[in-house]
Design an enzyme around this catalytic site. Sequence first.
Site, PDB file in Angstrom:
ATOM      1  N   GLN A  69       7.370   3.854   3.855  1.00 50.04           N
ATOM      2  CA  GLN A  69       5.952   3.496   3.864  1.00 50.04           C
ATOM      3  C   GLN A  69       5.687   2.219   4.662  1.00 50.04           C
ATOM      4  O   GLN A  69       4.649   2.091   5.314  1.00 50.04           O
ATOM      5  CB  GLN A  69       5.480   3.314   2.413  1.00 50.04           C
ATOM      6  CG  GLN A  69       3.970   3.364   2.236  1.00 50.04           C
ATOM      7  CD  GLN A  69       3.435   4.785   2.160  1.00 50.04           C
ATOM      8  OE1 GLN A  69       4.026   5.637   1.534  1.00 50.04           O
ATOM      9  NE2 GLN A  69       2.317   5.035   2.813  1.00 50.04           N
ATOM     10  N   LYS A 128       5.494   3.416   8.305  1.00 46.22           N
ATOM     11  CA  LYS A 128       4.358   4.330   8.468  1.00 46.22           C
ATOM     12  C   LYS A 128       3.057   3.528   8.497  1.00 46.22           C
ATOM     13  O   LYS A 128       2.215   3.696   9.381  1.00 46.22           O
ATOM     14  CB  LYS A 128       4.341   5.303   7.284  1.00 46.22           C
ATOM     15  CG  LYS A 128       3.231   6.321   7.327  1.00 46.22           C
ATOM     16  CD  LYS A 128       2.987   7.020   5.991  1.00 46.22           C
ATOM     17  CE  LYS A 128       4.233   7.607   5.374  1.00 46.22           C
ATOM     18  NZ  LYS A 128       3.911   8.611   4.325  1.00 46.22           N
ATOM     19  N   LYS A 171       5.399   1.677  -3.004  1.00 38.74           N
ATOM     20  CA  LYS A 171       5.392   3.045  -3.536  1.00 38.74           C
ATOM     21  C   LYS A 171       5.730   2.986  -5.009  1.00 38.74           C
ATOM     22  O   LYS A 171       6.382   2.047  -5.468  1.00 38.74           O
ATOM     23  CB  LYS A 171       6.447   3.891  -2.828  1.00 38.74           C
ATOM     24  CG  LYS A 171       6.206   5.376  -2.923  1.00 38.74           C
ATOM     25  CD  LYS A 171       5.281   5.843  -1.827  1.00 38.74           C
ATOM     26  CE  LYS A 171       4.864   7.261  -1.971  1.00 38.74           C
ATOM     27  NZ  LYS A 171       4.259   7.762  -0.731  1.00 38.74           N
ATOM     28  N   THR A 196      -4.330  13.616   5.248  1.00 43.35           N
ATOM     29  CA  THR A 196      -2.907  13.762   5.613  1.00 43.35           C
ATOM     30  C   THR A 196      -2.694  15.056   6.395  1.00 43.35           C
ATOM     31  O   THR A 196      -2.039  15.069   7.450  1.00 43.35           O
ATOM     32  CB  THR A 196      -2.005  13.717   4.356  1.00 43.35           C
ATOM     33  OG1 THR A 196      -2.423  12.646   3.528  1.00 43.35           O
ATOM     34  CG2 THR A 196      -0.553  13.539   4.728  1.00 43.35           C
ATOM     35  N   ASN A 207      -2.076  19.348  -1.568  1.00 42.20           N
ATOM     36  CA  ASN A 207      -3.131  18.787  -0.750  1.00 42.20           C
ATOM     37  C   ASN A 207      -2.780  18.704   0.745  1.00 42.20           C
ATOM     38  O   ASN A 207      -3.584  19.065   1.608  1.00 42.20           O
ATOM     39  CB  ASN A 207      -3.392  17.406  -1.373  1.00 42.20           C
ATOM     40  CG  ASN A 207      -4.231  16.547  -0.539  1.00 42.20           C
ATOM     41  OD1 ASN A 207      -3.718  15.736   0.208  1.00 42.20           O
ATOM     42  ND2 ASN A 207      -5.516  16.746  -0.628  1.00 42.20           N
ATOM     43  N   GLY A 247      -2.502   8.252  -4.309  1.00 44.73           N
ATOM     44  CA  GLY A 247      -1.792   9.428  -4.814  1.00 44.73           C
ATOM     45  C   GLY A 247      -0.566   9.767  -3.991  1.00 44.73           C
ATOM     46  O   GLY A 247      -0.318   9.214  -2.924  1.00 44.73           O
ATOM     47  N   ASP A 248       0.212  10.669  -4.528  1.00 43.19           N
ATOM     48  CA  ASP A 248       1.328  11.305  -3.836  1.00 43.19           C
ATOM     49  C   ASP A 248       1.545  12.612  -4.618  1.00 43.19           C
ATOM     50  O   ASP A 248       0.618  13.077  -5.299  1.00 43.19           O
ATOM     51  CB  ASP A 248       2.572  10.395  -3.840  1.00 43.19           C
ATOM     52  CG  ASP A 248       3.645  10.827  -2.837  1.00 43.19           C
ATOM     53  OD1 ASP A 248       3.490  10.561  -1.642  1.00 43.19           O
ATOM     54  OD2 ASP A 248       4.637  11.472  -3.234  1.00 43.19           O
ATOM     55  N   SER A 264      -6.751   5.888   3.670  1.00 46.64           N
ATOM     56  CA  SER A 264      -6.775   4.993   2.507  1.00 46.64           C
ATOM     57  C   SER A 264      -7.183   3.580   2.931  1.00 46.64           C
ATOM     58  O   SER A 264      -7.960   2.909   2.249  1.00 46.64           O
ATOM     59  CB  SER A 264      -5.389   4.926   1.852  1.00 46.64           C
ATOM     60  OG  SER A 264      -5.212   5.980   0.940  1.00 46.64           O
ATOM     61  N   LYS A 291       0.859  -1.182   0.000  1.00 48.38           N
ATOM     62  CA  LYS A 291       0.000   0.000   0.000  1.00 48.38           C
ATOM     63  C   LYS A 291       0.893   1.228   0.000  1.00 48.38           C
ATOM     64  O   LYS A 291       1.838   1.328   0.792  1.00 48.38           O
ATOM     65  CB  LYS A 291      -0.876   0.011   1.277  1.00 48.38           C
ATOM     66  CG  LYS A 291      -1.806   1.199   1.364  1.00 48.38           C
ATOM     67  CD  LYS A 291      -3.083   0.951   0.595  1.00 48.38           C
ATOM     68  CE  LYS A 291      -3.847   2.236   0.269  1.00 48.38           C
ATOM     69  NZ  LYS A 291      -3.371   2.920  -0.965  1.00 48.38           N
TER      70      LYS A 291
HETATM   71  N1  GLU Z   1       1.343   9.030  -0.572  1.00 48.08           N
HETATM   72  C1  GLU Z   1       0.770   9.028   0.734  1.00 48.08           C
HETATM   73  C2  GLU Z   1       1.848   8.724   1.756  1.00 48.08           C
HETATM   74  O1  GLU Z   1       2.973   9.156   1.586  1.00 48.08           O
HETATM   75  C3  GLU Z   1      -0.480   8.178   0.841  1.00 48.08           C
HETATM   76  C4  GLU Z   1      -0.376   6.754   0.406  1.00 48.08           C
HETATM   77  C5  GLU Z   1      -1.711   6.012   0.376  1.00 48.08           C
HETATM   78  O2  GLU Z   1      -2.738   6.573   0.691  1.00 48.08           O
HETATM   79  O3  GLU Z   1      -1.668   4.833   0.016  1.00 48.08           O
HETATM   80  O4  GLU Z   1       1.634   8.103   2.757  1.00 48.08           O
END
Ligand code: GLU
Length: 448
Positions: A113, A116, A128, A211, A242, A167-168, A380, A92
């Site tokens: 990630q 996190k 990612k 976020t 965002n 997204g990112d 998410s 994810k």
């Molecule tokens: N890109 C975001 C992050 O850095 C969200 C990733 C997601 O929602 O999967 O955590």
Amino acid sequence: MTSKSYIEQVLRELKEKHAEKKEFIQAVEEFLPTLEIYLDEHTEIIEKNLLSLIVEPERLIQFRVPWQDDKGKWQVNRAYRVQYNSAIGPYKGGLRFHPTTNESIVRFLGFEQIFKNSLTGLPIGGGKGGSDFDPKGKSDSEVMRFCQSFMTEFQKHIGPDIDVPAGDIGVGGREIGFLFGQYKRLNGYTAGVLTGKPLNSWGSLARTEATGYGLVYFVQNALKDRQDSLKDKKVVVSGSGNVSIYAIEKAQELGATVLTCSDSSGYIYDADGIDLDLVKEIKEVRRSRIKDYIDVHTDAVYVEGESVWTLKEAYDIALPCATQNEIDLNAAHEIAKAGAKIVAEGANMPSSKKAIDSYSKNGILYCPGKSANAGGVAVSALEMAQNSARLPWTFEKVDSELKIIMKNIYIVCSETASKYAEKNNLMAGANIAGFDRVIQAMISQGLV
Ligand code: GLU
């Protein structure tokens, strides 16, 4: 072998293999040394050589994306997906469309990630991806054609129980909408394959805000724990995407004055507090540059070509929400001189290693991105839950779950920090707590 020498050995081997991938090395170098005391207690990690396993992605995909521009010219971009770790759930993590995207960036983001996502307490592994495609200056049709071509290849590698992108930087509702449309065309309606979807395609309410709101909830918890609050605090925010927009919104709602926002061309300083409706209009509707702000607020200042971290005014809290390494050691000194007591990261790895080292010396509480910006991916995961149940939740339900998740993340980081380092060392707390859940799952699943 001692924990320290084991960590050094893994880092040495990694640097030999990936010498040129500096962001990736930076992310791992910030992470592994904080595990030392934890490894002292869990020697099976050293015996089983599990650090070497965890720094190696399970899979790394690279592909080309051919597409045609509005003039009929053939174009090609490079795309990546790192499926880093699936010990606690399907991969994810977001997709980044930005010209600087390369394997080093994707690896660093994917590595962060993993931990996190673990901190959210939800069943999501780490991944990612992205492309060096730049949506800036492209027409909607060009973005659509790029997204369709991207997904034509990418759909082979994802699925609601395999890998769930979102997204990112450079990937928002518009891009996710086009990506989702193409996935649907090829595979049928599968809501749970992407998150951050438009609401009309079973996206979650409050995902857009998550976020930024989550970042401020994290800071709110850190302040509350120190008998303080956001009321009347002066806050400096970088970026105007965002994350920044919704961090500004929540900080203002909780009584803070936000003095700045920025883009890659310069920053706005508005002593009266940022006019967020105007920023939203400039960035979300017009898709224009932040310097348009001073056309309306003639008393605000636009500083061309400078980072917001050169600001010489006094403030209490810094929220870097732009991009990696936006705060170097000089910037960190400016933040300390401005009197800031908290740096909380809305972006991923916005502070350089030297900047991080300087924070505690200057009495600044450092809230690392892994913990402080986890609200986005947490919502998410809630979007995935809603899609699986085929039932939408209200904004209030999602927001209240987000508040609980951010509170829990703060508590686990702070308690883990107190146990293994000292209470204010939230970096050690976040790294160890995030690592613990993943590594214990890896141990129980055997050598896979
Ligand atoms: N890109 C975001 C992050 O850095 C969200 C990733 C997601 O929602 O999967 O955590």
